[in-house]
Scaffold this motif. Structure first.
Motif, PDB file in Angstrom:
ATOM      1  N   ARG A 153       0.841  -1.203   0.000  1.00  0.00           N
ATOM      2  CA  ARG A 153       0.000   0.000   0.000  1.00  0.00           C
ATOM      3  C   ARG A 153       0.875   1.253   0.000  1.00  0.00           C
ATOM      4  O   ARG A 153       1.435   1.613   1.035  1.00  0.00           O
ATOM      5  N   ASP A 283      -3.350  -3.327   8.565  1.00  0.00           N
ATOM      6  CA  ASP A 283      -4.725  -2.898   8.284  1.00  0.00           C
ATOM      7  C   ASP A 283      -4.963  -1.525   8.919  1.00  0.00           C
ATOM      8  O   ASP A 283      -5.435  -0.599   8.265  1.00  0.00           O
ATOM      9  N   ASP A 287      -4.872   2.622   7.040  1.00  0.00           N
ATOM     10  CA  ASP A 287      -6.017   3.553   7.040  1.00  0.00           C
ATOM     11  C   ASP A 287      -5.559   4.915   7.558  1.00  0.00           C
ATOM     12  O   ASP A 287      -5.941   5.954   7.033  1.00  0.00           O
ATOM     13  N   ILE A 314      -8.461   0.563  -0.533  1.00  0.00           N
ATOM     14  CA  ILE A 314      -8.175   0.058   0.817  1.00  0.00           C
ATOM     15  C   ILE A 314      -9.423   0.122   1.711  1.00  0.00           C
ATOM     16  O   ILE A 314      -9.407  -0.321   2.839  1.00  0.00           O
TER      17      ILE A 314
END
Ligand code: IPM
Ligand code: MG
Length: 407
Positions: A153, A283, A287, A314
């Protein structure tokens, strides 16, 4: 009464121990499979790359449509020449998954496996108490079934000197047995977290290889190994061991709590480069990082395995936006970013780079068309048109350079 209660507890202890034994045996089998050396598919050597498109649910339908439109334009020559083929996979909706009572219905899984790469819109994950049967998340199931072990990411804010690449372990940690916790009697619940030697090794190695290829000088491992000593302890020890093989790259370790603070610290945050971590920390942290970049709607995600790769937003399917009639105002940037990652993965580097630069100009610099998620902002379609205008603009490179230099 006392004896009867004890008997009940003994029974649930026995059941729990038996379930635990099963889990251990399954994990040992999984680890054995991980150790068998599957070779990587070389996408550049394939005659035709099959791109599956799953629109998903909720806002997924709208934002996937926009990302697919852009991808099709960028890949027009390749599609005409037959080196790329698109395949629409429609069965990954929550309605169809609920009907089959499966995270991924068998025929859908078969179609996914017939593709090389997949562009996947957000899918609804049922939650206890909602209208859907409590089936497993489609994301988690797809990551497992296609062994997409690396969730990469990127978060990139050029005017603040931020260029982070998160490598989130994607198939184990707190997720691998997330639907397999055990209740013992009325008062005790136990969940499991699993880190394996080959599971930790492959994600950490990928992060270091990425750092080396991109001339990065630092890899940061994020754990809570001071408290979660066994699993996180293994992950951090593995990172230290692997770092020995990369003399030009410094490894540092941060605990997840202070890491979430440091991402907000302007004095330090632009120093982080490549970050690698177990599943749940990745995770949460990504964010936060996406929010710093402009919101979760701005971040894309590559789920990489040896034989398949899946690219997605995402974030989730935003049922609230759909209920309030705002789906057409959703930010398609996450799925467009995911498309850029897909283009990189199949070797279409020039198109990928153009798309990323166009997104930088649209979202961070020029900002001529603004999304608010509501009717006072642009629609996803209008925003995708804006991105396309820049992608095809001959001044793209020069304009991007100017913006970045003038930061
Ligand atoms: C993500 C999402 C998923 C996850 C959900 C939708 C299952 O939050 O991709 O980060 O927890 O991994
Ligand atoms: Mg998430």
């Amino acid at each position: 009464m006392y004896i009867a209660t004890n008997q009940l507890i003994d029974n649930s202890v026995d059941t729990a121990v038996e379930k635990f034994r099963q889990i251990i045996l399954e994990q040992l089998q999984r680890v054995e499979k991980l150790m068998s050396d599957t070779p990587w598919t070389d996408f550049k050597a394939l005659d035709t790359i099959e791109i599956g498109v799953c629109p998903g649910d909720g806002i997924g339908i709208e934002i996937s449509k926009q990302a697919q439109r852009i991808l099709e334009i960028l890949l027009k020559d390749a599609t005409d020449q037959g080196s790329v083929h698109f395949r629409l996979i429609e069965g990954l909706t929550i309605e169809n998954r609920a009907k089959h009572h499966k995270a991924i219905p068998d025929d859908v899984l078969h179609e996914l496996k017939a593709c090389n790469v997949i562009l996947k819109g957000p899918t609804t994950t049922p939650q206890k108490g909602d209208q859907w049967p409590n089936i497993e998340s489609a994301n988690v199931a797809m990551r497992r079934e296609l062994d997409l072990f690396a969730n990469v990411r990127p978060v990139h804010i050029p005017q603040q000197g931020i260029d982070w690449s998160f490598f989130r372990e994607n198939t184990e940690g707190a997720y691998v047995l997330g639907s397999r916790g055990i209740n013992i009697g009325n008062d005790v619940s136990v969940d499991f977290k699993v880190i394996t030697e080959p599971g930790a090794e492959r994600i950490i190695r990928l992060a270091f290889e990425f750092a080396k290829a991109k001339n990065k000088t630092r890899v940061t491992v994020v754990t809570k190994s001071n408290i979660i000593k066994t699993t996180d302890g293994r992950f951090s020890a593995k990172a230290r061991e692997i770092s020995e093989e990369y003399p030009g790259i410094t490894l540092d370790e941060w605990y997840i709590d202070i890491m979430t603070a440091k991402l907000l610290d302007p004095a330090r945050r632009s120093d982080f480069q490549v970050l690698v971590m177990p599943n749940l920390y990745g995770d949460i942290l990504t964010d936060e990082a996406a929010q710093i970049q402009g919101g979760v709607g701005t971040a894309g995600s590559a789920n990489i395995g040896k034989n398949w790769a899946m690219f997605e937003a995402i974030h989730g399917s935003a049922p609230r936006m759909v209920d309030e009639g705002r789906a057409q105002y959703a930010d398609p940037s996450s799925m467009i970013k995911a498309s850029a990652l897909l283009l990189h993965h199949i070797g279409q580097v020039e198109s990928a780079t153009r798309l990323e630069k166009a997104l930088d100009i649209c979202a961070q610099f020029e900002r001529k068309v603004v999304l608010t998620g509501r009717p006072n902002g642009a629609t996803a379609e209008a925003y995708a048109d804006y991105v396309l205008e820049w992608v095809t603009n001959p001044e793209l490179e020069a304009t991007w350079e100017q913006y970045v230099k003038g930061k």
